[in-house]
Design an enzyme around this catalytic site. Structure first.
Site, mmCIF file in Angstrom:
data_model
loop_
_atom_site.group_PDB
_atom_site.id
_atom_site.type_symbol
_atom_site.label_atom_id
_atom_site.label_comp_id
_atom_site.label_asym_id
_atom_site.label_seq_id
_atom_site.Cartn_x
_atom_site.Cartn_y
_atom_site.Cartn_z
ATOM 1 N N LYS A 180 0.847 -1.202 0.000
ATOM 2 C CA LYS A 180 0.000 0.000 0.000
ATOM 3 C C LYS A 180 0.877 1.244 0.000
ATOM 4 O O LYS A 180 0.604 2.214 -0.727
ATOM 5 C CB LYS A 180 -0.937 0.000 1.220
ATOM 6 C CG LYS A 180 -2.084 -0.992 1.065
ATOM 7 C CD LYS A 180 -2.844 -1.252 2.357
ATOM 8 C CE LYS A 180 -3.868 -2.363 2.153
ATOM 9 N NZ LYS A 180 -4.483 -2.819 3.395
ATOM 10 N N ASP A 218 -11.015 2.953 4.102
ATOM 11 C CA ASP A 218 -11.449 1.579 3.846
ATOM 12 C C ASP A 218 -12.963 1.464 3.678
ATOM 13 O O ASP A 218 -13.479 0.405 3.355
ATOM 14 C CB ASP A 218 -11.008 0.701 5.026
ATOM 15 C CG ASP A 218 -10.159 -0.459 4.575
ATOM 16 O OD1 ASP A 218 -9.994 -0.631 3.359
ATOM 17 O OD2 ASP A 218 -9.668 -1.202 5.447
ATOM 18 N N GLN A 223 -4.919 -1.655 9.653
ATOM 19 C CA GLN A 223 -4.693 -2.937 8.969
ATOM 20 C C GLN A 223 -5.211 -4.078 9.853
ATOM 21 O O GLN A 223 -4.789 -4.234 10.994
ATOM 22 C CB GLN A 223 -3.186 -3.110 8.694
ATOM 23 C CG GLN A 223 -2.837 -4.358 7.903
ATOM 24 C CD GLN A 223 -3.367 -4.330 6.478
ATOM 25 O OE1 GLN A 223 -3.311 -3.314 5.800
ATOM 26 N NE2 GLN A 223 -3.896 -5.450 6.016
#
Ligand code: NAP
Length: 291
Positions: A57, A124, A101
């Site tokens: 990422k 997200d 995460q």
């Protein structure tokens, strides 16, 4: 189109195309904004798979011109410490996106941490506010993996209107938002899960079959309607006899590609699209940031 030809839905190529588009968007607005877009990926502990995802990422961010504000916390970090870190990032005007995460070490409550993220920085798309916007069909940050699947279907001009879609899996991360996005695109949607009976009879109805289960190659050719579009979200690490491992999806690619008209590979299908949507969400928040 010849129904016997199988077309690969190439997520890797499309992700690269999206990254090029994002580079232009960032370039054209940066002087007006006075700063680049910023993304903070928070990782806790030493999970090797998570470390690889976080690194990918951050590399992708660098390519597009997104500044990284990632933080790596030790495995024994407390809930309060993480909440404080998120609050600081919520206030930080250089940061447009915040991502925790997953999975987190067992002593941490992931859901409550997701609630701490300011909804407009929820890169997200998993905050209840953004899931609510999806339910209502309002603009907002969309969950990256299902949004990536939708973008892939759109790129290949796959007609969704009135089609029967079956989503295998009902997680908040993938299955549920996936079903809502397909519904928004006028599919007739069925969601199946571990308690569903006679799975094969359900999946064989699908014009569009999305597998998000986390069981290696559970979807076999006999479960697929000839000519269907099959999207494999699964990412499973399978250990081979010699001790090495390989990445495999939820779909038995070799048998299913003989039946499906369109199919995603693993790797190179949904995975790169998830990262592309994360970058897109961050740039979208930056473009829409007030003040
Ligand atoms: P999850 O939270 O474990 O959910 C799995 C879902 O599959 C659950 O709804 C479960 O049903 C259902 N299920 C389990 N066994 C089943 C069976 N035998 N038959 C039918 N349904 C079954 O997993 P997730 O987070 O949604 O992830 C799913 C997969 O996608 C994993 O392999 C994950 O690594 C992968 N993934 C990939 C990406 C990407 O970027 N490519 C992103 C996210 C996730 P119940 O609800 O009844 O338990």
């Amino acid at each position: 189109m010849d129904a016997k030809t199988t077309h690969i839905l190439d997520g890797k190529a499309l992700a690269q195309k999206i990254q090029s588009e994002l580079i232009s968007r960032v370039h054209s607005l940066q002087s007006q904004k006075g700063r680049p877009p910023g993304l903070a990926v928070l990782m806790v502990g030493e999970n090797p798979a998570s470390a690889t995802y976080v690194r990918n990422k951050e590399l992708a961010c660098a390519k597009v011109g997104i500044a990284s504000f990632g933080q790596h916390f030790p495995a024994d970090t407390t809930q309060t410490e993480l909440e404080q870190a998120i609050q600081t990032l919520n206030q930080d005007e250089r940061v447009d996106g915040i991502l925790v995460q997953l999975p987190l070490p067992g002593h941490l409550d992931a859901i409550s941490l997701l609630y701490q993220i300011a909804p407009d920085k929820d890169a997200d798309g998993l905050h209840a506010m953004n899931l609510g916007r999806l339910v209502r069909g309002e603009a907002g940050l969309r969950s990256c993996t299902p949004a990536g699947v939708m973008r892939l279907l759109q790129e290949y001009d796959i007609d969704l209107k009135g089609k029967r879609a079956v989503v295998l899996g009902r997680s908040i991360l993938v299955g549920k938002p996936m079903a809502l996005m397909l519904l928004e695109a006028d599919c007739t949607v069925t969601v199946a899960h571990s308690r569903s009976q006679n799975l094969e009879s359900i999946t064989r109805e699908a014009d569009i079959l999305i597998a998000a289960v986390g069981r290696p190659e559970i979807v076999t050719a006999n479960m697929v309607k000839p000519g269907a579009v099959v999207v494999d979200v699964g990412m499973n690490r399978v250990v081979k006899e010699d001790g090495s491992s390989r990445l495999t999806g939820d779909v038995d690619f070799n048998s299913v590609q003989a039946v499906a008209e369109f199919i995603t590979p693993v790797p190179g299908g949904v995975g790169p699209m998830t990262v592309a949507m994360l970058l897109q969400n961050t740039v979208w928040s930056w473009e829409n940031q007030q003040g």
